[in-house]
Design a protein around this motif. Structure first.
Motif, short mmCIF file in Angstrom:
data_model
loop_
_atom_site.label_atom_id
_atom_site.label_comp_id
_atom_site.label_asym_id
_atom_site.label_seq_id
_atom_site.Cartn_x
_atom_site.Cartn_y
_atom_site.Cartn_z
N THR A 159 -1.21 11.77 -1.81
CA THR A 159 -2.18 11.27 -0.84
C THR A 159 -3.55 11.12 -1.48
N GLN A 178 -2.23 5.77 5.30
CA GLN A 178 -1.77 4.43 5.68
C GLN A 178 -2.47 3.97 6.96
N ASP A 194 1.24 9.09 5.72
CA ASP A 194 1.04 8.33 6.96
C ASP A 194 -0.44 8.30 7.35
N SER A 221 -7.26 3.22 -3.47
CA SER A 221 -7.60 2.23 -2.44
C SER A 221 -9.09 2.22 -2.11
N SER A 248 -5.42 2.17 6.23
CA SER A 248 -5.13 0.91 5.52
C SER A 248 -5.02 1.08 4.01
N CYS A 249 -4.54 2.24 3.57
CA CYS A 249 -4.29 2.46 2.14
C CYS A 249 -2.94 1.90 1.75
N ASP A 250 -2.87 1.30 0.56
CA ASP A 250 -1.59 0.90 -0.02
C ASP A 250 -0.99 2.11 -0.72
N ILE A 251 0.27 2.41 -0.45
CA ILE A 251 0.97 3.54 -1.10
C ILE A 251 1.80 2.97 -2.24
N ASN A 292 -3.48 8.10 -4.05
CA ASN A 292 -3.45 6.77 -3.43
C ASN A 292 -4.72 6.46 -2.66
#
Length: 345
Positions: free
Chosen positions: A22, A146, A143, A29, A149-152, A25
């Motif tokens: 987490t 995300q 989650d 982002s 609006s983060c890309d994993i 990522n």
């Protein structure tokens, strides 16, 4: 003015390791944000060498930490946080209320968190969560970002160390006559929760057998408070394991586990560190749920018995039927399957 994100993980070392994808990522982002991380003292030690955070802020446990925490709260409020994300689940209503009060005082523009069985009602953005789900904790943490609006792109766990840690471990191994060519097997017989401790006599039996079969050297890891377990195992075996309990920092422990050809651990923080490093791992899971089992499946065998009362979250247990059902022979067999590339004697 720089925008600021505050990640909150007021939990244990293992929980911070499970948060590593987490953190990674989020940083990839949000390259132009300052990212702060709020956690307790021991988890702060394992994350202090992460390259993804701008600052780690330490919250103190217990009555003695009250005055220090007042200063911490003032600092957090003064940061004018844009987004606060609580990564940890809510086991109790009391814990949820404490988090709600913390966020109220910090006053972020937006708060994100896990609505664990309805206890996260106070977050601006909440994700569905339940205590006894089999979906992994790492996925719930991801989650949350995300929802931001983060890309994993990379779910791999990480644990961090530096050259100073490597040098310290090299010296420790040298002092204990461990050569680069030696097979080194680590065992971790302790756990913060007594209910997670497989009996030390079982660890002694496993250590004895594997050391003889593979001409391996055994190292026992753990905290200073777990040294009695190491002493018991050493007295019980003829192979005389190396006692590393309480003799290195948490980041040095990361390096030591990385050196091991196999690591055998109860359900506790070093289990997650081994899993993050990709060290071949036999994880002895007792009452804990699969939500917090080792996340990465390569080079990992999880031993767990499905008993009626599992999962449970007791600190102590009188019966321990879940752990008593796991035999030394099962652990030896699992270990041998991970040591298949090494010749038995």
């Amino acid at each position: 003015m720089d925008k600021k994100i505050l990640l909150i993980e007021l939990a244990g070392i293992g929980d911070v390791v499970l948060s590593s994808p987490t953190i990674k990522n989020l940083r990839k982002s949000y390259t132009d944000f300052l990212i702060y991380f709020l956690t307790f003292t021991q988890p702060a030690e394992v994350i202090q060498k992460s390259p993804y955070l701008d600052k780690i802020i330490v919250f103190h446990r217990g009555f003695k930490g009250i005055f220090k925490n007042i200063q911490v709260l003032k600092e957090l409020r003064g940061l004018r946080i844009d987004v606060a994300i609580n990564l940890y689940q809510h086991y109790t209503l009391k814990g949820a209320i404490n988090m709600a009060l913390l966020l109220k005082f910090i006053s972020p523009k937006k708060s994100f968190g896990r609505n664990t069985d309805g206890k996260g009602f106070f977050y601006d953005i909440k994700i569905a969560d339940t205590i006894n789900t089999k979906r992994h904790d790492v996925e719930y943490k991801l989650d949350l970002i995300q929802a931001l609006s983060c890309d994993i792109k990379d779910k791999k766990l990480e644990a961090w160390f530096d050259e100073f840690d490597k040098k310290g471990v090299e010296e420790f191994l040298g002092e204990n006559s461990v050569l680069d060519s030696d097979i080194l097997i680590g065992i971790n017989p302790g756990a913060h929760r007594p209910a997670h401790r497989w009996h030390w006599k079982n660890f002694a039996e496993v250590a004895e057998m594997l050391a003889k079969r593979y001409k391996a050297k055994i190292v026992i890891t753990g905290t200073y408070n777990e040294r009695r377990l190491a002493e018991n195992i050493i007295r019980k075996t003829s192979v005389k394991p190396i006692d590393a309990t309480g003799k290195m920092s948490i980041t040095q422990l990361v390096v030591l586990i990385r050196r091991c050809n196999l690591y055998i651990s109860n359900d506790t923080a070093p289990m997650h560190i081994a899993n993050a490093l990709g060290t071949p791992l036999v994880a002895i899971m007792g009452p804990g749920g699969m939500k917090t089992a080792p996340y990465q499946k390569d080079n990992c065998i999880i031993l767990k018995k499905d008993v009626e009362c599992s999962p449970c979250y007791k600190f102590k247990c009188e019966d321990m039927i879940c752990l008593k059902a796991i035999t030394a022979e099962e652990v030896i067999q699992a270990s041998e399957s991970l040591l298949k590339d090494y010749v038995k004697n």
